[in-house]
Design an enzyme around this catalytic site. Structure first.
Site, PDB file in Angstrom:
ATOM      1  N   SER B  18       0.864  -1.169   0.000  1.00 24.23           N
ATOM      2  CA  SER B  18       0.000   0.000   0.000  1.00 24.23           C
ATOM      3  C   SER B  18       0.906   1.225   0.000  1.00 24.23           C
ATOM      4  O   SER B  18       1.931   1.224  -0.685  1.00 24.23           O
ATOM      5  CB  SER B  18      -0.919  -0.074   1.225  1.00 24.23           C
ATOM      6  OG  SER B  18      -1.872   0.956   1.192  1.00 24.23           O
ATOM      7  N   HIS B  45      -2.876  -0.946  -3.254  1.00 28.19           N
ATOM      8  CA  HIS B  45      -3.984  -0.011  -3.051  1.00 28.19           C
ATOM      9  C   HIS B  45      -3.686   1.259  -3.811  1.00 28.19           C
ATOM     10  O   HIS B  45      -2.612   1.821  -3.678  1.00 28.19           O
ATOM     11  CB  HIS B  45      -4.094   0.372  -1.562  1.00 28.19           C
ATOM     12  CG  HIS B  45      -4.363  -0.796  -0.681  1.00 28.19           C
ATOM     13  ND1 HIS B  45      -4.070  -0.773   0.651  1.00 28.19           N
ATOM     14  CD2 HIS B  45      -4.908  -2.003  -0.946  1.00 28.19           C
ATOM     15  CE1 HIS B  45      -4.426  -1.937   1.193  1.00 28.19           C
ATOM     16  NE2 HIS B  45      -4.929  -2.699   0.244  1.00 28.19           N
ATOM     17  N   ASP B 138      -4.265  -4.536   5.883  1.00 31.50           N
ATOM     18  CA  ASP B 138      -4.609  -5.455   4.804  1.00 31.50           C
ATOM     19  C   ASP B 138      -3.398  -6.353   4.534  1.00 31.50           C
ATOM     20  O   ASP B 138      -2.256  -5.905   4.620  1.00 31.50           O
ATOM     21  CB  ASP B 138      -4.983  -4.650   3.548  1.00 31.50           C
ATOM     22  CG  ASP B 138      -5.680  -5.503   2.496  1.00 31.50           C
ATOM     23  OD1 ASP B 138      -6.194  -6.584   2.851  1.00 31.50           O
ATOM     24  OD2 ASP B 138      -5.727  -5.083   1.330  1.00 31.50           O
TER      25      ASP B 138
END
Lengths: 272, 194
Positions: B18, B45, B138
Site C-alpha cells: 500500500s 492499493h 490489509d
C-alpha cells in the site's frame, strides 16, 4: 475473514441443493468468487456446522432470501465509470434518439443505481418521455429497493462527482430530495422503469431492445455461461442496437463477436 | 532468518503493498531476472483510473511482460499481472483470473487479503507472498492463510518501509519465513528461479 471455512466439495453440495430445492442455478458461476461469498456468509451468520448451514439453506425460505441477496454481489453506484456515461450521453443515446421509441434493458440492475443514472441522462437529452427502461435482477429483494429509488445520502457526494465527470451539467441535487439518511430520487425517473425478476442463467429473451446494459455481472460467470448470456443478449438486441458491459468485461472471445463493432474505447459494442 | 534460506519450488509470487510500496516496486523491477519461471501478481492499493500508469511505470523497468489482469485470463510464467484498481482479484484452480466487484475489505478494493487467500488455496506450498510497506492491516489475514496452506511468507523489514505499519502488523501476528530489507528483495526473487 476466514475463507476456508467451507471447502470446494461443500460448495458444490450447497449449489446443487440450491438448484434442487429453489430452482436457482449457480453451478456455472466463477468458482473462486462464489466460494468466497458462501464462506463469507457462513462466517457472518455464525453457523457452527456445515450441516446446519446446509439444512437452513435448503429448508428455510426466509433464510434463502438472505442467501440469495448475500451470495450475489450487489455493490453498485450511480454514474460508475464516468467516461462510460459520457460515451452513452455523447455517442449512443443521441443515435437512439432518432428512433420513435427507445427500449432499454438493464440486466442485473441490483438496487437500481445504473437505471436511475441512465434515466437522468435520458431526461437531460430530452428522450426520457419516449424511453422505457426494463430493469431486471435475479434477486427480488434488491428490486424492491430499486423501485423505491432511495439511496444512502452519504454516497451522494461521490455520485455527484461522478455525474459531473460524466458530462452532467445540471445541479445533481435537483434530482433528489434528502430524507433523513436517504436521498429519494425524482419519480419522473422511475415512472419510465419496469422492474422484474429475470435470471440470466435460466430465463429467456423477453423483448427486443436498442440498448442492453449489463455491467459487472458477467465477471461472476464462467466462460461458458458468459457465452450463453451473450447469445441471450444477441437474441434480445435489435440490429444496430448497443450492448454495454462492465469496465473489465469483453465480448472479444465470443464466437459471434465479429457481428459487433466496438464504440470508441468504452466497453460498448454495436450490433452490425 | 537469513535471506538465503532455501525455499521449495515457486509456482507463483504475489506481492502486496500500500502506501510506500511503489518505491520498493520501482527498485525491484529493474533488477529482476528476465528468466523468471513463475507469474508475478502485484496487488496495491491505489485510486481508480490510473491503472495503465502503474503498468507503464513497471514495464519501463523490466524485460518481463507487464499487463493489467483481465478476467478469465490464464496466468502464465514470466508475466507480471497488475490487479486492476477497484476490483478484487481471485485465482481459480485452473489458474485463470476472476475479478470481483464486491464490498471493500479493509477499506480496500483490491484487497491484498483477498488475493493472498485465494492464491494460498490454489498454489499451496508453491506460493510465495511478499507484503510491503503500507499504513493499514490489509494482507495480514491473507498471510495467515498462506502459512496455513504451506506457502512462504515474506515481509518487508518494517525499518526499511516508508510506512512501517502494515509490515509491522504482519510481523506481529504472522510467522514469516523471511523478513527482508527492501534492497534485498530483487535478489531474493531472482533466487526463486528454479
Amino acid at each position: 475473514m476466514i475463507i476456508d471455512s467451507i471447502d470446494n466439495d461443500q460448495v458444490t453440495i450447497l449449489l446443487n441443493d440450491v438448484l434442487e430445492a429453489h430452482g436457482y442455478d449457480f453451478l456455472e458461476y466463477s468458482h473462486a468468487s462464489i466460494k468466497r461469498r458462501i464462506a463469507r456468509l457462513y462466517t457472518l451468520d455464525n453457523f457452527v456446522s456445515f450441516a446446519e448451514f446446509r439444512y437452513t439453506i435448503r429448508t428455510d425460505k426466509q433464510y434463502f432470501k438472505r442467501f440469495l441477496e448475500e451470495i450475489t454481489v450487489n455493490v453498485t453506484e450511480m454514474f460508475r465509470d464516468p467516461t462510460f456515461y459520457k460515451s452513452l450521453r455523447n455517442d449512443v443515446l443521441p443515435v437512439l434518439g432518432t428512433y420513435p421509441f427507445i427500449r432499454i434493458w438493464v440486466a442485473g440492475c441490483s438496487t437500481g443505481e445504473e437505471a436511475y443514472s441512465l434515466a437522468i441522462v435520458l431526461k437531460e437529452l430530452n428522450l426520457l418521455h419516449k424511453s422505457l427502461i426494463y430493469a431486471t435482477d435475479i434477486n427480488p429483494s434488491v428490486l424492491e429497493k430499486a423501485k423505491k429509488g432511495m439511496f444512502p445520502l452519504n454516497y451522494l457526494k461521490g455520485y455527484s462527482e461522478n455525474y459531473v465527470q460524466s458530462g452532467g451539467t445540471n445541479e445533481f441535487s435537483a434530482y433528489y430530495t434528502a430524507n433523513y439518511s436517504l436521498a429519494k430520487f425524482d419519480e419522473s425517473l422511475n415512472s419510465k422503469m419496469i422492474f422484474s425478476t429475470h435470471n440470466l442463467v435460466s430465463d429467456h429473451s423477453f423483448n427486443e431492445f436498442q440498448l442492453i446494459l449489463c455491467r459487472n455481472v458477467l465477471i461472476y460467470f464462467d466462460k461458458e455461461l458468459q457465452h450463453k448470456v451473450f447469445h441471450l443478449f444477441d437474441n434480445s438486441l435489435e440490429k444496430l442496437g448497443y450492448l454495454a458491459l462492465g469496465s473489465k468485461e469483453s465480448l472479444d472471445f465470443w464466437a459471434n463477436a465479429k457481428n459487433y463493432k466496438r464504440v470508441k474505447t468504452e466497453k460498448i459494442w454495436r450490433k452490425i | 532468518m537469513a535471506e538465503n534460506l532455501t525455499l521449495g519450488k515457486c509456482s507463483a509470487l504475489v506481492i502486496g503493498g500500500s502506501a510506500g510500496s511503489l518505491d520498493v516496486l520501482l527498485e525491484i523491477f529493474p533488477a529482476l531476472n528476465r528468466n523468471i519461471t513463475f507469474p508475478i501478481i502485484i496487488v496495491t492499493h491505489r485510486k481508480s483510473g490510473n491503472d495503465s500508469l502503474l503498468s507503464d511505470l513497471l514495464q519501463n523497468r523490466t524485460g518481463l511482460k507487464v499487463r493489467e489482469a483481465e478476467e478469465k485470463e490464464q496466468i502464465l510464467p514470466g508475466y507480471v499481472y497488475i490487479v486492476p484498481a477497484d476490483y478484487h482479484m481471485l485465482i481459480e484452480h485452473n489458474h485463470t483470473i476472476s475479478l470481483d466487484y464486491s464490498e471493500k475489505v479493509n477499506y480496500s478494493r483490491p484487497s491484498i487479503d483477498v488475493t493472498f487467500q485465494s492464491a494460498a488455496e490454489v498454489f499451496k506450498n508453491e506460493l510465495v507472498c511478499i507484503l510491503l510497506s503500507g499504513s493499514n492491516a490489509d494482507g495480514v489475514e491473507g498471510l495467515k492463510s498462506v502459512n496455513k496452506y504451506g506457502g512462504s511468507v515474506v515481509i518487508q523489514n518494517p525499518e526499511t518501509a516508508i510506512m512501517p505499519y502494515m509490515p509491522q502488523q504482519a510481523v506481529n501476528s504472522v510467522k514469516p519465513h523471511i523478513i527482508l530489507d527492501s534492497i534485498k528483495m530483487a535478489g531474493f526473487i531472482n533466487k526463486l528461479i528454479k
